[in-house]
Design a protein around this motif. Structure first.
Motif, PDB file in Angstrom:
ATOM      1  N   PHE A  78      38.925 -40.635  10.958  1.00 34.86           N
ATOM      2  CA  PHE A  78      38.356 -40.472   9.633  1.00 34.86           C
ATOM      3  C   PHE A  78      39.314 -39.660   8.770  1.00 34.86           C
ATOM      4  CE2 PHE A  78      34.685 -41.105  12.421  1.00 34.86           C
ATOM      5  CZ  PHE A  78      34.072 -42.159  11.765  1.00 34.86           C
ATOM      6  N   TYR A  79      39.689 -40.225   7.617  1.00 32.84           N
ATOM      7  CA  TYR A  79      40.627 -39.575   6.700  1.00 32.84           C
ATOM      8  C   TYR A  79      39.993 -38.318   6.135  1.00 32.84           C
ATOM      9  CZ  TYR A  79      43.737 -38.903   2.719  1.00 32.84           C
ATOM     10  OH  TYR A  79      44.607 -38.376   1.803  1.00 32.84           O
ATOM     11  N   LYS A  80      40.725 -37.189   6.228  1.00 29.38           N
ATOM     12  CA  LYS A  80      40.212 -35.898   5.763  1.00 29.38           C
ATOM     13  C   LYS A  80      41.027 -35.311   4.619  1.00 29.38           C
ATOM     14  CE  LYS A  80      36.975 -34.399   7.851  1.00 29.38           C
ATOM     15  NZ  LYS A  80      35.593 -34.634   7.442  1.00 29.38           N
ATOM     16  N   GLY A  81      42.044 -36.020   4.149  1.00 24.43           N
ATOM     17  CA  GLY A  81      42.858 -35.520   3.043  1.00 24.43           C
ATOM     18  C   GLY A  81      44.297 -35.322   3.465  1.00 24.43           C
ATOM     19  N   LYS A  82      44.998 -34.437   2.737  1.00 24.00           N
ATOM     20  CA  LYS A  82      46.416 -34.157   3.005  1.00 24.00           C
ATOM     21  C   LYS A  82      46.599 -32.667   3.265  1.00 24.00           C
ATOM     22  CE  LYS A  82      48.313 -38.023   0.412  1.00 24.00           C
ATOM     23  NZ  LYS A  82      48.895 -38.766   1.499  1.00 24.00           N
ATOM     24  N   ASP A  83      47.587 -32.352   4.106  1.00 20.60           N
ATOM     25  CA  ASP A  83      47.907 -30.950   4.362  1.00 20.60           C
ATOM     26  C   ASP A  83      48.861 -30.449   3.274  1.00 20.60           C
ATOM     27  OD1 ASP A  83      50.461 -31.868   5.019  1.00 20.60           O
ATOM     28  OD2 ASP A  83      50.213 -31.563   7.174  1.00 20.60           O
ATOM     29  N   ILE A  84      49.330 -29.208   3.413  1.00 20.53           N
ATOM     30  CA  ILE A  84      50.176 -28.619   2.371  1.00 20.53           C
ATOM     31  C   ILE A  84      51.533 -29.304   2.255  1.00 20.53           C
ATOM     32  CG2 ILE A  84      49.078 -26.344   2.429  1.00 20.53           C
ATOM     33  CD1 ILE A  84      51.408 -25.363   4.136  1.00 20.53           C
ATOM     34  N   ASP A  85      51.927 -30.054   3.293  1.00 22.78           N
ATOM     35  CA  ASP A  85      53.186 -30.796   3.253  1.00 22.78           C
ATOM     36  C   ASP A  85      53.000 -32.227   2.761  1.00 22.78           C
ATOM     37  OD1 ASP A  85      54.661 -28.612   4.254  1.00 22.78           O
ATOM     38  OD2 ASP A  85      54.086 -29.131   6.322  1.00 22.78           O
ATOM     39  N   GLY A  86      51.773 -32.585   2.383  1.00 24.82           N
ATOM     40  CA  GLY A  86      51.507 -33.931   1.889  1.00 24.82           C
ATOM     41  C   GLY A  86      51.266 -34.956   2.989  1.00 24.82           C
ATOM     42  N   GLU A  87      51.129 -34.493   4.230  1.00 20.18           N
ATOM     43  CA  GLU A  87      50.870 -35.400   5.352  1.00 20.18           C
ATOM     44  C   GLU A  87      49.370 -35.669   5.477  1.00 20.18           C
ATOM     45  OE1 GLU A  87      53.293 -36.818   7.311  1.00 20.18           O
ATOM     46  OE2 GLU A  87      54.727 -35.881   5.942  1.00 20.18           O
ATOM     47  N   ASP A  88      49.031 -36.908   5.815  1.00 19.55           N
ATOM     48  CA  ASP A  88      47.629 -37.277   5.986  1.00 19.55           C
ATOM     49  C   ASP A  88      47.018 -36.548   7.174  1.00 19.55           C
ATOM     50  OD1 ASP A  88      47.738 -39.029   3.846  1.00 19.55           O
ATOM     51  OD2 ASP A  88      48.254 -40.745   5.097  1.00 19.55           O
ATOM     52  N   ILE A  89      45.750 -36.126   7.008  1.00 18.89           N
ATOM     53  CA  ILE A  89      45.001 -35.461   8.066  1.00 18.89           C
ATOM     54  C   ILE A  89      43.840 -36.380   8.454  1.00 18.89           C
ATOM     55  CG2 ILE A  89      43.611 -33.451   8.695  1.00 18.89           C
ATOM     56  CD1 ILE A  89      45.015 -31.966   6.390  1.00 18.89           C
ATOM     57  N   PHE A  90      43.613 -36.516   9.754  1.00 19.87           N
ATOM     58  CA  PHE A  90      42.517 -37.337  10.267  1.00 19.87           C
ATOM     59  C   PHE A  90      41.706 -36.545  11.281  1.00 19.87           C
ATOM     60  CE2 PHE A  90      45.874 -40.223   9.020  1.00 19.87           C
ATOM     61  CZ  PHE A  90      45.197 -41.160   8.275  1.00 19.87           C
ATOM     62  N   GLU A  91      40.410 -36.811  11.296  1.00 21.90           N
ATOM     63  CA  GLU A  91      39.558 -36.284  12.351  1.00 21.90           C
ATOM     64  C   GLU A  91      39.266 -37.442  13.284  1.00 21.90           C
ATOM     65  OE1 GLU A  91      35.161 -34.292  12.828  1.00 21.90           O
ATOM     66  OE2 GLU A  91      36.341 -33.816  11.047  1.00 21.90           O
ATOM     67  N   GLU A  92      39.617 -37.275  14.555  1.00 23.77           N
ATOM     68  CA  GLU A  92      39.456 -38.365  15.522  1.00 23.77           C
ATOM     69  C   GLU A  92      38.190 -38.165  16.357  1.00 23.77           C
ATOM     70  OE1 GLU A  92      42.888 -39.284  17.883  1.00 23.77           O
ATOM     71  OE2 GLU A  92      44.239 -39.161  16.152  1.00 23.77           O
ATOM     72  N   VAL A  93      37.489 -39.283  16.547  1.00 23.99           N
ATOM     73  CA  VAL A  93      36.297 -39.293  17.383  1.00 23.99           C
ATOM     74  C   VAL A  93      36.438 -40.444  18.363  1.00 23.99           C
ATOM     75  CG1 VAL A  93      33.783 -39.554  17.420  1.00 23.99           C
ATOM     76  CG2 VAL A  93      34.886 -38.398  15.497  1.00 23.99           C
ATOM     77  N   GLU A  94      36.281 -40.128  19.644  1.00 28.34           N
ATOM     78  CA  GLU A  94      36.339 -41.173  20.674  1.00 28.34           C
ATOM     79  C   GLU A  94      34.919 -41.503  21.103  1.00 28.34           C
ATOM     80  OE1 GLU A  94      38.403 -42.197  24.981  1.00 28.34           O
ATOM     81  OE2 GLU A  94      38.952 -40.347  23.917  1.00 28.34           O
ATOM     82  N   ILE A  95      34.599 -42.794  21.050  1.00 34.27           N
ATOM     83  CA  ILE A  95      33.256 -43.248  21.421  1.00 34.27           C
ATOM     84  C   ILE A  95      33.386 -44.236  22.583  1.00 34.27           C
ATOM     85  CG2 ILE A  95      31.146 -44.368  20.612  1.00 34.27           C
ATOM     86  CD1 ILE A  95      31.997 -43.504  17.762  1.00 34.27           C
ATOM     87  N   PRO A  96      32.825 -43.876  23.742  1.00 31.53           N
ATOM     88  CA  PRO A  96      32.927 -44.764  24.903  1.00 31.53           C
ATOM     89  C   PRO A  96      32.024 -45.990  24.759  1.00 31.53           C
ATOM     90  CG  PRO A  96      31.607 -42.851  25.443  1.00 31.53           C
ATOM     91  CD  PRO A  96      32.119 -42.655  24.043  1.00 31.53           C
ATOM     92  N   VAL A  97      32.417 -47.085  25.421  1.00 30.33           N
ATOM     93  CA  VAL A  97      31.635 -48.314  25.408  1.00 30.33           C
ATOM     94  C   VAL A  97      31.029 -48.494  26.801  1.00 30.33           C
ATOM     95  CG1 VAL A  97      31.700 -50.824  25.146  1.00 30.33           C
ATOM     96  CG2 VAL A  97      33.098 -49.370  23.664  1.00 30.33           C
ATOM     97  N   THR A  98      29.707 -48.678  26.831  1.00 30.29           N
ATOM     98  CA  THR A  98      29.034 -48.978  28.082  1.00 30.29           C
ATOM     99  C   THR A  98      28.686 -50.448  28.097  1.00 30.29           C
ATOM    100  OG1 THR A  98      26.871 -48.423  27.158  1.00 30.29           O
ATOM    101  CG2 THR A  98      28.077 -46.649  28.247  1.00 30.29           C
ATOM    102  N   GLU A  99      28.580 -51.008  29.279  1.00 24.15           N
ATOM    103  CA  GLU A  99      28.286 -52.453  29.364  1.00 24.15           C
ATOM    104  C   GLU A  99      26.839 -52.717  29.615  1.00 24.15           C
ATOM    105  OE1 GLU A  99      31.134 -54.796  31.528  1.00 24.15           O
ATOM    106  OE2 GLU A  99      32.572 -53.161  31.368  1.00 24.15           O
TER     107      GLU A  99
END
Length: 136
Positions: free
Chosen positions: A115-136
């Motif tokens: 999920f895009y969270k904006g840019k840091d002070i150097d102008g680099e993109d920041i993301f928050e990562e979430v891992e969601i497991p898949v069950t069968e």
């Protein structure tokens, strides 16, 4: 023959007329996601609603859709907006906006949502990562 010539002149004059052209131009932005709602796990073959909340920086930002990029089991998500140039905007922040999309689970393993969270002070993109497991 005269009718054909008159008809051609009439059609040419109609097509030749132009209305004022709309010279409106827009600037496009990808906005950060303030918060999101995702399940703790997915079931293979099911569809889930992913809810997103975001903050429009001004009253002039118009929702254009969800930025959605997929690479294998990784999904990158942001909010696309447009701003009409030469428009007077209020700087008072509007309330949080909400949107959602449906996600169909068709792979095993885990999905990683960035999920895009904006840019840091150097102008680099920041993301928050979430891992969601898949069950069968």
């Amino acid at each position: 023959m005269k009718k054909a010539v008159l008809f051609l002149i009439l059609i040419t004059s109609i097509v030749g007329c132009t209305l004022d052209k709309d010279n409106t131009t827009y600037t496009y932005h990808v906005l950060p996601i303030e918060s999101y709602t995702v399940p703790e796990s997915f079931t293979l073959g099911e569809t889930y609603e992913i809810k997103l909340k975001y903050q429009k920086p001004t009253s002039c930002h118009i929702f254009q859709g969800i930025y959605y990029d997929k690479n294998l089991n990784t999904r990158t998500i942001g909010i696309q907006t447009a701003v009409q140039n030469n428009q007077i905007c209020t700087e008072e922040l509007p309330p949080l906006s909400e949107t959602s999309f449906n996600f169909m689970v068709n792979n095993t393993g885990s999905y990683i949502f960035k999920f895009y969270k904006g840019k840091d002070i150097d102008g680099e993109d920041i993301f928050e990562e979430v891992e969601i497991p898949v069950t069968e």
